[in-house]
Design a protein around this motif. Structure first.
Motif, PDB file in Angstrom:
ATOM      1  N   VAL A 261       2.391  31.233 -36.172  1.00  0.00           N
ATOM      2  CA  VAL A 261       1.900  29.872 -36.001  1.00  0.00           C
ATOM      3  C   VAL A 261       2.085  29.071 -37.290  1.00  0.00           C
ATOM      4  CG1 VAL A 261      -0.048  28.475 -35.242  1.00  0.00           C
ATOM      5  CG2 VAL A 261       0.119  30.877 -34.520  1.00  0.00           C
ATOM      6  N   VAL A 262       1.690  29.671 -38.404  1.00  0.00           N
ATOM      7  CA  VAL A 262       1.732  28.974 -39.690  1.00  0.00           C
ATOM      8  C   VAL A 262       2.649  29.741 -40.636  1.00  0.00           C
ATOM      9  CG1 VAL A 262       0.363  28.227 -41.669  1.00  0.00           C
ATOM     10  CG2 VAL A 262      -0.631  28.168 -39.383  1.00  0.00           C
ATOM     11  N   GLU A 263       3.593  29.056 -41.260  1.00  0.00           N
ATOM     12  CA  GLU A 263       4.472  29.722 -42.222  1.00  0.00           C
ATOM     13  C   GLU A 263       3.650  30.193 -43.407  1.00  0.00           C
ATOM     14  OE1 GLU A 263       7.095  26.563 -43.099  1.00  0.00           O
ATOM     15  OE2 GLU A 263       8.417  26.990 -41.429  1.00  0.00           O
ATOM     16  N   PRO A 264       3.828  31.455 -43.838  1.00  0.00           N
ATOM     17  CA  PRO A 264       3.038  31.936 -44.961  1.00  0.00           C
ATOM     18  C   PRO A 264       3.383  31.199 -46.262  1.00  0.00           C
ATOM     19  CG  PRO A 264       4.691  33.554 -44.333  1.00  0.00           C
ATOM     20  CD  PRO A 264       4.733  32.475 -43.294  1.00  0.00           C
ATOM     21  N   VAL A 265       2.371  30.965 -47.070  1.00  0.00           N
ATOM     22  CA  VAL A 265       2.539  30.313 -48.370  1.00  0.00           C
ATOM     23  C   VAL A 265       1.764  31.131 -49.398  1.00  0.00           C
ATOM     24  CG1 VAL A 265       1.978  28.260 -49.752  1.00  0.00           C
ATOM     25  CG2 VAL A 265       2.826  27.987 -47.405  1.00  0.00           C
ATOM     26  N   ILE A 266       2.409  31.450 -50.523  1.00  0.00           N
ATOM     27  CA  ILE A 266       1.732  32.136 -51.624  1.00  0.00           C
ATOM     28  C   ILE A 266       1.444  31.117 -52.720  1.00  0.00           C
ATOM     29  CG2 ILE A 266       1.893  33.929 -53.406  1.00  0.00           C
ATOM     30  CD1 ILE A 266       3.843  35.441 -51.513  1.00  0.00           C
ATOM     31  N   ASP A 267       0.170  31.031 -53.096  1.00  0.00           N
ATOM     32  CA  ASP A 267      -0.263  30.188 -54.215  1.00  0.00           C
ATOM     33  C   ASP A 267      -0.466  31.124 -55.399  1.00  0.00           C
ATOM     34  OD1 ASP A 267      -1.650  28.721 -56.087  1.00  0.00           O
ATOM     35  OD2 ASP A 267      -3.166  27.956 -54.682  1.00  0.00           O
ATOM     36  N   ILE A 268       0.380  31.000 -56.418  1.00  0.00           N
ATOM     37  CA  ILE A 268       0.331  31.972 -57.520  1.00  0.00           C
ATOM     38  C   ILE A 268      -0.659  31.575 -58.622  1.00  0.00           C
ATOM     39  CG2 ILE A 268       2.726  32.714 -57.164  1.00  0.00           C
ATOM     40  CD1 ILE A 268       2.854  31.165 -60.148  1.00  0.00           C
TER      41      ILE A 268
ATOM     42  N   HIS B 275      -4.398  33.664 -42.025  1.00  0.00           N
ATOM     43  CA  HIS B 275      -3.932  34.940 -42.561  1.00  0.00           C
ATOM     44  C   HIS B 275      -2.422  35.005 -42.432  1.00  0.00           C
ATOM     45  CE1 HIS B 275      -7.897  36.561 -43.139  1.00  0.00           C
ATOM     46  NE2 HIS B 275      -8.231  36.205 -41.914  1.00  0.00           N
ATOM     47  N   ALA B 276      -1.806  35.850 -43.268  1.00  0.00           N
ATOM     48  CA  ALA B 276      -0.361  36.023 -43.187  1.00  0.00           C
ATOM     49  C   ALA B 276       0.025  36.470 -41.779  1.00  0.00           C
ATOM     50  CB  ALA B 276       0.087  37.040 -44.213  1.00  0.00           C
TER      51      ALA B 276
ATOM     52  N   SER C 296       3.453  24.061 -36.721  1.00  0.00           N
ATOM     53  CA  SER C 296       2.653  24.359 -37.908  1.00  0.00           C
ATOM     54  C   SER C 296       2.238  23.069 -38.612  1.00  0.00           C
ATOM     55  CB  SER C 296       3.403  25.287 -38.849  1.00  0.00           C
ATOM     56  OG  SER C 296       4.631  24.744 -39.197  1.00  0.00           O
ATOM     57  N   ARG C 297       3.117  22.040 -38.511  1.00  0.00           N
ATOM     58  CA  ARG C 297       2.727  20.768 -39.120  1.00  0.00           C
ATOM     59  C   ARG C 297       1.506  20.194 -38.392  1.00  0.00           C
ATOM     60  NH1 ARG C 297       4.899  17.244 -42.510  1.00  0.00           N
ATOM     61  NH2 ARG C 297       6.899  18.285 -42.536  1.00  0.00           N
ATOM     62  N   ARG C 298       1.520  20.308 -37.053  1.00  0.00           N
ATOM     63  CA  ARG C 298       0.384  19.817 -36.283  1.00  0.00           C
ATOM     64  C   ARG C 298      -0.883  20.578 -36.684  1.00  0.00           C
ATOM     65  NH1 ARG C 298       1.625  21.191 -31.108  1.00  0.00           N
ATOM     66  NH2 ARG C 298       3.415  19.811 -31.167  1.00  0.00           N
ATOM     67  N   GLU C 299      -0.712  21.911 -36.769  1.00  0.00           N
ATOM     68  CA  GLU C 299      -1.847  22.749 -37.152  1.00  0.00           C
ATOM     69  C   GLU C 299      -2.369  22.348 -38.536  1.00  0.00           C
ATOM     70  OE1 GLU C 299      -3.350  27.216 -37.160  1.00  0.00           O
ATOM     71  OE2 GLU C 299      -2.522  26.064 -35.526  1.00  0.00           O
ATOM     72  N   PHE C 300      -1.419  22.119 -39.457  1.00  0.00           N
ATOM     73  CA  PHE C 300      -1.788  21.749 -40.817  1.00  0.00           C
ATOM     74  C   PHE C 300      -2.547  20.417 -40.822  1.00  0.00           C
ATOM     75  CE2 PHE C 300      -0.711  19.381 -44.692  1.00  0.00           C
ATOM     76  CZ  PHE C 300      -1.283  20.213 -45.627  1.00  0.00           C
ATOM     77  N   LEU C 301      -2.031  19.468 -40.055  1.00  0.00           N
ATOM     78  CA  LEU C 301      -2.680  18.154 -40.013  1.00  0.00           C
ATOM     79  C   LEU C 301      -4.076  18.270 -39.402  1.00  0.00           C
ATOM     80  CD1 LEU C 301       0.352  15.933 -38.972  1.00  0.00           C
ATOM     81  CD2 LEU C 301      -0.761  16.025 -41.200  1.00  0.00           C
ATOM     82  N   GLN C 302      -4.189  19.132 -38.374  1.00  0.00           N
ATOM     83  CA  GLN C 302      -5.515  19.334 -37.766  1.00  0.00           C
ATOM     84  C   GLN C 302      -6.480  19.922 -38.786  1.00  0.00           C
ATOM     85  OE1 GLN C 302      -4.487  21.760 -34.422  1.00  0.00           O
ATOM     86  NE2 GLN C 302      -4.078  20.008 -33.075  1.00  0.00           N
ATOM     87  N   LEU C 303      -5.979  20.935 -39.528  1.00  0.00           N
ATOM     88  CA  LEU C 303      -6.826  21.571 -40.556  1.00  0.00           C
ATOM     89  C   LEU C 303      -7.246  20.544 -41.600  1.00  0.00           C
ATOM     90  CD1 LEU C 303      -4.952  24.936 -41.179  1.00  0.00           C
ATOM     91  CD2 LEU C 303      -7.197  24.667 -40.155  1.00  0.00           C
ATOM     92  N   SER C 304      -6.282  19.699 -41.998  1.00  0.00           N
ATOM     93  CA  SER C 304      -6.581  18.704 -43.020  1.00  0.00           C
ATOM     94  C   SER C 304      -7.623  17.720 -42.511  1.00  0.00           C
ATOM     95  CB  SER C 304      -5.315  17.944 -43.397  1.00  0.00           C
ATOM     96  OG  SER C 304      -4.321  18.860 -43.756  1.00  0.00           O
ATOM     97  N   ALA C 305      -7.478  17.327 -41.237  1.00  0.00           N
ATOM     98  CA  ALA C 305      -8.431  16.382 -40.660  1.00  0.00           C
ATOM     99  C   ALA C 305      -9.819  17.013 -40.601  1.00  0.00           C
ATOM    100  CB  ALA C 305      -7.972  15.978 -39.266  1.00  0.00           C
TER     101      ALA C 305
END
Ligand SMILES: [Zn+2]
Ligand SMILES: [Zn+2]
Length: 303
Positions: free
Chosen positions: A32-39, A26-27, A5-14
């Motif tokens: 693949v990606v740990e879900p995160v809730i932004d309140i 999506h949840a 998921s870190r790789r995925e996150f870095l790819q998304l950021s790039a």
């Protein structure tokens, strides 16, 4: 964060920094990606479009965002959209967005307006950011609606301006023991420090333990903390040793929020991304990190 998921996150950021199209998160992708809730996010924030907001949240790695509307006036002092705008966006993207209801605290119709939107699907009240005292009769009416529907109230505490008199906030917590409150903004985070100077909005340097915020979180089961915005980020970086202990101490009461108005979703220009980074760095272990980024909000908001 797992390596994948870190790789995925870095790819998304790039991708984001390159300005490329970003695939949806999506949840359901949680394998693949740990879900995160932004309140804590807003529509039309400082003129940002819905498409830019959707992209911003995906790039940050957020799977569910809570949209906080303004009341009929003031746009929360940041041109934020109102009840209809958050309800519409959530309807178009179920699962990706949920929303609160709001109204200017000191107008007669406030309880009725909020009641109407909660009945239609809002899951909380706020962001309450109006020029009233945090133990005022105006706020009492809002809390009455929260009690009626069993939904939380998100409060912007800002000395001398919004929800004033944080030293009296315990009276509201006592008066409404069945309502969950979420504390946010400069005066909320400044008061982790027992020696906080109330006029200071973004205090620097070491924290003296025993501040109002720390005591409220310890003493009252019905108050939570929202890590969003420059104020939440400032708290995490001003005294990181104190912050790490605070995260451990209040691990069941803290919530991730971004509240940033940029279009990036990554890098030093995105406060939400910086808050995520610091929470991941300072949480004592993975279990606490997951509580703050996801599980506490899921439980509190019954998602
Ligand atoms: Zn705010
Ligand atoms: Zn941002």
């Amino acid at each position: 964060m797992k390596t994948s998921s870190r790789r995925e996150f870095l790819q998304l950021s790039a991708l984001a920094l390159a300005g490329a199209a970003v695939p949806p998160l999506h949840a359901a992708d949680s394998a693949v990606v740990e879900p995160v809730i932004d309140i804590h996010q807003h529509t039309h924030y400082a003129g940002r479009t819905d498409a830019q907001l959707i992209r911003h949240q995906r790039v940050m790695g957020v799977t569910t965002s809570v949209l906080l509307p303004s009341g009929r006036f003031y746009g929360l002092d940041a041109q934020c959209g109102g009840n209809d705008s958050v309800a519409e966006l959530a309807k178009k993207h179920p699962g990706q967005f949920v929303y609160f209801a709001n109204e200017v605290a000191d107008i007669d119709e406030a309880p009725e307006v909020i009641r109407r939107y909660v009945k239609r699907g809002a899951i909380g009240i706020g962001e309450q950011k109006f020029r009233v005292g945090c133990d005022s009769r105006w706020l009492d009416r809002i809390c009455g609606v929260a009690e009626e529907f069993g939904v939380p109230v998100l409060m912007h505490h800002q000395h001398g301006v919004y929800n004033t008199g944080i030293e009296n906030f315990h009276k509201t917590l006592d008066k409404f023991p069945r309502v969950n409150f979420i504390g946010h903004a400069q005066t909320w985070w400044g008061n982790v420090d027992a020696k906080h100077e109330q006029k200071e909005l973004y205090p620097k340097g070491p924290v003296t333990p025993g501040g109002i915020t720390d005591r409220l979180l310890a003493d009252y089961p019905n108050i939570y903390g929202d890590h969003s915005a420059g104020s939440g980020l400032n708290f995490l970086v001003r005294d990181s040793d104190f912050a790490a202990g605070f995260l451990e101490r209040h691990q069941d009461k803290l919530l991730y929020g971004s509240d940033c108005d940029d279009v990036l979703g990554a890098g030093p220009g995105c406060q939400g991304a910086q808050i995520l980074l610091n929470l991941r760095k300072l949480a004592p272990n993975k279990k606490v990190e997951r509580k703050i980024l996801y599980e506490n909000a899921k439980r509190l908001l019954r998602l």
